[in-house]
Design a protein around this motif. Structure first.
Motif, PDB file in Angstrom:
ATOM      1  N   MET A 239       0.849  -1.181   0.000  1.00 13.22           N
ATOM      2  CA  MET A 239       0.000   0.000   0.000  1.00 13.22           C
ATOM      3  C   MET A 239       0.887   1.234   0.000  1.00 13.22           C
ATOM      4  O   MET A 239       1.679   1.431   0.902  1.00 13.22           O
ATOM      5  N   LYS A 240       0.774   2.011  -1.030  1.00 17.65           N
ATOM      6  CA  LYS A 240       1.493   3.276  -1.097  1.00 17.65           C
ATOM      7  C   LYS A 240       0.549   4.364  -0.600  1.00 17.65           C
ATOM      8  O   LYS A 240      -0.580   4.468  -1.067  1.00 17.65           O
ATOM      9  N   ALA A 241       1.012   5.125   0.354  1.00 16.17           N
ATOM     10  CA  ALA A 241       0.168   6.172   0.934  1.00 16.17           C
ATOM     11  C   ALA A 241      -0.088   7.275  -0.083  1.00 16.17           C
ATOM     12  O   ALA A 241       0.830   7.731  -0.768  1.00 16.17           O
ATOM     13  N   THR A 242      -1.336   7.695  -0.158  1.00 18.71           N
ATOM     14  CA  THR A 242      -1.695   8.799  -1.040  1.00 18.71           C
ATOM     15  C   THR A 242      -1.260  10.118  -0.404  1.00 18.71           C
ATOM     16  O   THR A 242      -0.973  10.187   0.795  1.00 18.71           O
ATOM     17  N   GLU A 243      -1.239  11.135  -1.206  1.00 14.10           N
ATOM     18  CA  GLU A 243      -0.877  12.464  -0.697  1.00 14.10           C
ATOM     19  C   GLU A 243      -1.867  12.910   0.377  1.00 14.10           C
ATOM     20  O   GLU A 243      -1.490  13.507   1.377  1.00 14.10           O
ATOM     21  N   GLN A 244      -3.145  12.591   0.189  1.00 11.48           N
ATOM     22  CA  GLN A 244      -4.167  12.944   1.176  1.00 11.48           C
ATOM     23  C   GLN A 244      -3.897  12.247   2.509  1.00 11.48           C
ATOM     24  O   GLN A 244      -4.013  12.855   3.570  1.00 11.48           O
ATOM     25  N   THR A 245      -3.510  10.974   2.468  1.00 13.58           N
ATOM     26  CA  THR A 245      -3.187  10.225   3.683  1.00 13.58           C
ATOM     27  C   THR A 245      -2.019  10.883   4.415  1.00 13.58           C
ATOM     28  O   THR A 245      -2.080  11.103   5.631  1.00 13.58           O
ATOM     29  N   LEU A 246      -0.977  11.203   3.689  1.00 15.90           N
ATOM     30  CA  LEU A 246       0.193  11.843   4.296  1.00 15.90           C
ATOM     31  C   LEU A 246      -0.173  13.187   4.914  1.00 15.90           C
ATOM     32  O   LEU A 246       0.253  13.501   6.034  1.00 15.90           O
ATOM     33  N   GLN A 247      -0.980  13.963   4.214  1.00 14.58           N
ATOM     34  CA  GLN A 247      -1.389  15.270   4.737  1.00 14.58           C
ATOM     35  C   GLN A 247      -2.212  15.123   6.015  1.00 14.58           C
ATOM     36  O   GLN A 247      -2.043  15.896   6.960  1.00 14.58           O
ATOM     37  N   GLN A 248      -3.107  14.138   6.055  1.00 14.05           N
ATOM     38  CA  GLN A 248      -3.933  13.932   7.247  1.00 14.05           C
ATOM     39  C   GLN A 248      -3.069  13.560   8.451  1.00 14.05           C
ATOM     40  O   GLN A 248      -3.271  14.066   9.547  1.00 14.05           O
ATOM     41  N   ILE A 249      -2.112  12.676   8.248  1.00 21.47           N
ATOM     42  CA  ILE A 249      -1.259  12.250   9.354  1.00 21.47           C
ATOM     43  C   ILE A 249      -0.342  13.390   9.794  1.00 21.47           C
ATOM     44  O   ILE A 249      -0.166  13.621  10.996  1.00 21.47           O
ATOM     45  N   LEU A 250       0.216  14.125   8.853  1.00 22.15           N
ATOM     46  CA  LEU A 250       1.062  15.267   9.206  1.00 22.15           C
ATOM     47  C   LEU A 250       0.267  16.317   9.980  1.00 22.15           C
ATOM     48  O   LEU A 250       0.755  16.887  10.958  1.00 22.15           O
ATOM     49  N   ARG A 251      -0.968  16.561   9.557  1.00 19.08           N
ATOM     50  CA  ARG A 251      -1.833  17.523  10.254  1.00 19.08           C
ATOM     51  C   ARG A 251      -2.110  17.040  11.682  1.00 19.08           C
ATOM     52  O   ARG A 251      -2.064  17.821  12.635  1.00 19.08           O
ATOM     53  N   ALA A 252      -2.352  15.743  11.858  1.00 20.22           N
ATOM     54  CA  ALA A 252      -2.602  15.191  13.188  1.00 20.22           C
ATOM     55  C   ALA A 252      -1.354  15.328  14.067  1.00 20.22           C
ATOM     56  O   ALA A 252      -1.458  15.668  15.252  1.00 20.22           O
ATOM     57  N   LEU A 253      -0.180  15.077  13.506  1.00 21.05           N
ATOM     58  CA  LEU A 253       1.064  15.249  14.273  1.00 21.05           C
ATOM     59  C   LEU A 253       1.231  16.698  14.739  1.00 21.05           C
ATOM     60  O   LEU A 253       1.651  16.957  15.866  1.00 21.05           O
ATOM     61  N   ARG A 254       0.888  17.632  13.875  1.00 15.51           N
ATOM     62  CA  ARG A 254       0.983  19.054  14.258  1.00 15.51           C
ATOM     63  C   ARG A 254      -0.013  19.393  15.369  1.00 15.51           C
ATOM     64  O   ARG A 254       0.283  20.198  16.256  1.00 15.51           O
ATOM     65  N   LYS A 255      -1.195  18.778  15.319  1.00 16.62           N
ATOM     66  CA  LYS A 255      -2.182  19.007  16.384  1.00 16.62           C
ATOM     67  C   LYS A 255      -1.687  18.446  17.712  1.00 16.62           C
ATOM     68  O   LYS A 255      -1.901  19.052  18.761  1.00 16.62           O
ATOM     69  N   VAL A 256      -1.025  17.296  17.677  1.00 22.32           N
ATOM     70  CA  VAL A 256      -0.427  16.738  18.893  1.00 22.32           C
ATOM     71  C   VAL A 256       0.617  17.706  19.424  1.00 22.32           C
ATOM     72  O   VAL A 256       0.675  17.990  20.623  1.00 22.32           O
ATOM     73  N   ALA A 257       1.432  18.241  18.536  1.00 20.79           N
ATOM     74  CA  ALA A 257       2.486  19.175  18.944  1.00 20.79           C
ATOM     75  C   ALA A 257       1.902  20.437  19.582  1.00 20.79           C
ATOM     76  O   ALA A 257       2.503  21.012  20.492  1.00 20.79           O
ATOM     77  N   GLU A 258       0.730  20.851  19.129  1.00 20.34           N
ATOM     78  CA  GLU A 258       0.070  22.021  19.727  1.00 20.34           C
ATOM     79  C   GLU A 258      -0.287  21.764  21.187  1.00 20.34           C
ATOM     80  O   GLU A 258      -0.332  22.705  21.984  1.00 20.34           O
ATOM     81  N   LYS A 259      -0.536  20.518  21.543  1.00 23.06           N
ATOM     82  CA  LYS A 259      -0.871  20.171  22.934  1.00 23.06           C
ATOM     83  C   LYS A 259       0.353  20.225  23.839  1.00 23.06           C
ATOM     84  O   LYS A 259       0.227  20.332  25.049  1.00 23.06           O
ATOM     85  N   PHE A 260       1.541  20.118  23.245  1.00 23.79           N
ATOM     86  CA  PHE A 260       2.798  20.124  23.992  1.00 23.79           C
ATOM     87  C   PHE A 260       3.768  21.125  23.358  1.00 23.79           C
ATOM     88  O   PHE A 260       4.795  20.739  22.806  1.00 23.79           O
ATOM     89  N   PRO A 261       3.434  22.437  23.421  1.00 23.22           N
ATOM     90  CA  PRO A 261       4.274  23.433  22.744  1.00 23.22           C
ATOM     91  C   PRO A 261       5.693  23.454  23.313  1.00 23.22           C
ATOM     92  O   PRO A 261       5.901  23.305  24.515  1.00 23.22           O
ATOM     93  N   ASN A 262       6.670  23.632  22.413  1.00 24.82           N
ATOM     94  CA  ASN A 262       8.069  23.562  22.828  1.00 24.82           C
ATOM     95  C   ASN A 262       8.531  24.787  23.614  1.00 24.82           C
ATOM     96  O   ASN A 262       9.617  24.777  24.167  1.00 24.82           O
ATOM     97  N   ASP A 263       7.719  25.836  23.682  1.00 24.76           N
ATOM     98  CA  ASP A 263       8.116  27.011  24.450  1.00 24.76           C
ATOM     99  C   ASP A 263       7.706  26.897  25.927  1.00 24.76           C
ATOM    100  O   ASP A 263       7.942  27.803  26.716  1.00 24.76           O
ATOM    101  N   VAL A 264       7.115  25.762  26.290  1.00 27.20           N
ATOM    102  CA  VAL A 264       6.743  25.487  27.672  1.00 27.20           C
ATOM    103  C   VAL A 264       7.746  24.489  28.227  1.00 27.20           C
ATOM    104  O   VAL A 264       8.153  23.549  27.539  1.00 27.20           O
ATOM    105  N   GLU A 265       8.156  24.687  29.484  1.00 24.51           N
ATOM    106  CA  GLU A 265       9.125  23.776  30.074  1.00 24.51           C
ATOM    107  C   GLU A 265       8.549  22.365  30.153  1.00 24.51           C
ATOM    108  O   GLU A 265       7.406  22.154  30.547  1.00 24.51           O
TER     109      GLU A 265
END
Length: 146
Positions: A1-27
Motif C-alpha cells: 500500500m502506497k500512501a496517497t498524498e491525502q493520507t500523508l497530509q492527514q497524518i502530518l496535520r494530526a502530528l501538528r495538532k499533537v504538537a500544539e498540545k505540547f508546545p516547545n516554548d513550555v518547560e
C-alpha cells in the motif's frame, strides 16, 4: 500500500495538532508517551497520552476496510515517514525525554514503536534492516575466505 498524498497530509496535520498540545516554548514537565491507535475497519487514527486522554483524531479514507495482512507494518512505515518529516517538531515537544510514539491496534495492543524522542536512541525502519542477517553472513564468509 502506497500512501496517497491525502493520507500523508492527514497524518502530518494530526502530528501538528499533537504538537500544539505540547508546545516547545513550555518547560517539559509532562511524562508520557504518544499512543497512536489505528482501526483497520474504520480508518480512524487516534492519538492518546498515557492517561488515555485523546489528543486528536482523523480518519484516513485510504485505510477504511483495509484487509491487508500486513496493514500495521505498512501503516507503521507511513507513520515513521511522516514523523521523520516533522522530526524537528516531534523531537521538541514539551514532554520529558525519552518519550515514544507507539502504534497500537483498536484493542490497545502495542504493534510497534514508531519513534523514540531521545538524544541517544534511534529506531531504524524495518525496511532498512531487511536482509541484514544475510548481508552480515555473506560479509563474514568472504572475510574468512581471505
Amino acid at each position: 500500500m502506497k500512501a496517497t498524498e491525502q493520507t500523508l497530509q492527514q497524518i502530518l496535520r494530526a502530528l501538528r495538532k499533537v504538537a500544539e498540545k505540547f508546545p516547545n516554548d513550555v518547560e517539559a514537565s509532562v511524562l508520557t508517551d504518544i499512543h497512536v491507535r489505528v482501526n483497520q475497519d474504520t480508518g480512524e487514527v487516534q492519538f492518546f497520552d498515557d492517561d488515555d486522554c485523546e489528543l486528536t483524531r482523523c480518519v484516513v479514507e485510504q485505510w477504511i476496510d483495509n484487509k491487508d495482512d500486513d496493514f500495521y507494518d505498512q501503516a507503521a512505515s507511513v507513520f515513521r515517514g511522516c514523523i521523520e518529516k516533522e522530526k524537528a517538531l516531534v523531537d521538541n515537544l514539551s514532554i520529558l525525554k525519552p518519550y515514544a510514539f507507539v502504534l497500537e491496534d483498536e484493542d490497545r495492543d502495542s504493534i510497534a514503536e514508531l519513534y523514540v524522542a531521545d538524544d541517544d536512541t534511534v529506531i531504524i525502519d524495518t525496511e532498512l534492516m531487511k536482509d541484514l542477517d544475510k548481508d552480515l553472513d555473506d560479509f563474514f564468509e568472504n572475510l574468512l575466505k581471505s
